[in-house]
Design a protein around this motif. Structure first.
Motif, short mmCIF file in Angstrom:
data_model
loop_
_atom_site.label_atom_id
_atom_site.label_comp_id
_atom_site.label_asym_id
_atom_site.label_seq_id
_atom_site.Cartn_x
_atom_site.Cartn_y
_atom_site.Cartn_z
N THR A 101 -20.75 10.46 -21.92
CA THR A 101 -21.83 10.38 -22.91
C THR A 101 -22.82 11.51 -22.67
N GLU A 102 -23.87 11.51 -23.47
CA GLU A 102 -24.92 12.53 -23.33
C GLU A 102 -25.67 12.41 -22.01
N GLN B 94 -13.78 20.21 -24.00
CA GLN B 94 -14.12 20.08 -25.42
C GLN B 94 -14.28 18.63 -25.83
N ILE B 95 -13.42 17.76 -25.30
CA ILE B 95 -13.53 16.32 -25.58
C ILE B 95 -14.85 15.79 -25.04
N LYS C 52 -17.55 17.46 -24.45
CA LYS C 52 -18.65 18.05 -25.21
C LYS C 52 -18.84 17.32 -26.54
N GLU C 53 -17.74 16.97 -27.19
CA GLU C 53 -17.82 16.23 -28.45
C GLU C 53 -18.48 14.87 -28.27
N ASN C 54 -18.40 14.33 -27.06
CA ASN C 54 -19.03 13.05 -26.76
C ASN C 54 -20.45 13.20 -26.24
N GLY C 55 -20.94 14.43 -26.24
CA GLY C 55 -22.34 14.66 -25.89
C GLY C 55 -22.62 15.08 -24.47
N THR D 281 -16.91 27.20 -23.27
CA THR D 281 -17.22 25.82 -23.63
C THR D 281 -18.53 25.34 -23.00
N GLN E 252 -9.34 21.88 -23.08
CA GLN E 252 -9.28 20.74 -23.98
C GLN E 252 -10.11 19.57 -23.48
#
Length: 286
Positions: A179-180, A201-202, A204-207, A224, A198
């Motif tokens: 999480t963030e 990136q996952i 990062k997409e989750n904060g 990234t 990869q």
């Protein structure tokens, strides 16, 4: 005195754009001349635009050509020989004395060169982010898994929630649940490891905030990151490269660990003492 201009150029050379490579090679071949010329004159000599020289400085994570010149001047003052020749080739048919000397020398050289490309400001930012993280996920594949496991072992001893992942399935699973409040720490000397890219990136997409540890230069793993940490290892031999780069990475891990521990020194010391006692008890009663 700031240094590391020549080391930075050599380390980043393969990742530079063709026009940037052109001026970079000119600088490596004529460092004494470059420190005494203007950006306009260097552009003429290297047959590139002034904008290309500015872009090169930015690719080297420097403020501009003036900082690059200052760093090269410091290199020339402290290292009369080119950094490439300061690494020793490891001879498998040599004596034990020569083996001890060459490997030890290369490891020390790798740490010294890393000191010139590791930003103290970025190291401080990484320590702050890692210290505040709810959970730290450390990602490393192959030889980088050794670095990741070392970091986890250190952080666990001072009671930091840290998990590691050494393959894509486990890394993706770990990243998907970040999480963030968390920090994802990616280790890849080459900066090209697809599983790490990869996974980060996952995360990062989750904060999650992203911190990376790679060789100096532009590379997909570092791209990234929110915070980029770099090491250097410029041996001529691929056999020695995997060894000295590991030592340089472990040195950075030690810097981060002590920085994190010092953020809350008393609690860190108490945690270290508890883990020491627990291990001692287990050994006595195992």
């Amino acid at each position: 005195m700031m240094s590391g201009g020549l080391v930075s150029i050599r380390e980043a050379l393969s990742s530079l754009k063709p026009t940037e490579q052109k001026v970079a090679k000119y600088i490596l071949e004529h460092p004494e001349q470059v420190v005494n010329v203007s950006v306009q004159r260097l552009a003429e000599l290297a047959q590139v635009s002034e904008a290309t020289i500015v872009r090169l400085a930015r690719s080297l994570h420097l403020k501009g050509f003036q900082e690059l010149k200052l760093r090269i001047a410091a290199d020339l003052a402290t290292k009369p020989k080119h950094a490439e020749s300061s690494y020793q080739e490891i001879r498998i048919d040599g004596s034990i004395d020569s083996l001890i000397d060459s490997i030890s020398h290369n490891n020390m050289q790798s740490i010294q060169d890393t000191m010139t490309v590791l930003s103290s400001a970025d190291a401080a930012r990484a320590i702050e982010a890692l210290s505040q993280a709810r959970k730290i996920g450390v990602f490393g594949v192959g030889a980088s898994a050794v670095i990741a496991e070392d970091f986890k072992q250190k952080l666990t001893r001072i009671n930091r929630w840290c998990e590691t992942a050494f393959d894509f399935n486990s890394a993706a699973t770990l990243a998907a649940n970040m999480t963030e409040e968390d920090v994802a720490f990616g280790v890849s000397y080459s900066g090209q490891t697809e599983d790490i890219i990869q996974s980060l990136q996952i995360a990062k997409e989750n904060g999650a905030r992203i911190v990376t540890l790679t060789k100096f230069g532009n590379n997909p793993v570092a791209e990234t990151a929110d915070i980029r940490l770099f090491t250097s290892s410029l041996e001529n031999s691929i056999r020695s490269g995997a060894m000295a780069s590991r030592i340089a990475q472990l040195n950075v891990i030690d810097i981060l660990y002590i920085g994190i521990a010092s953020q809350n020194y008393e609690q860190s010391v108490q945690s270290l003492e508890r883990t020491r006692k627990a291990v001692s008890w287990a050994k006595r009663n195992g």
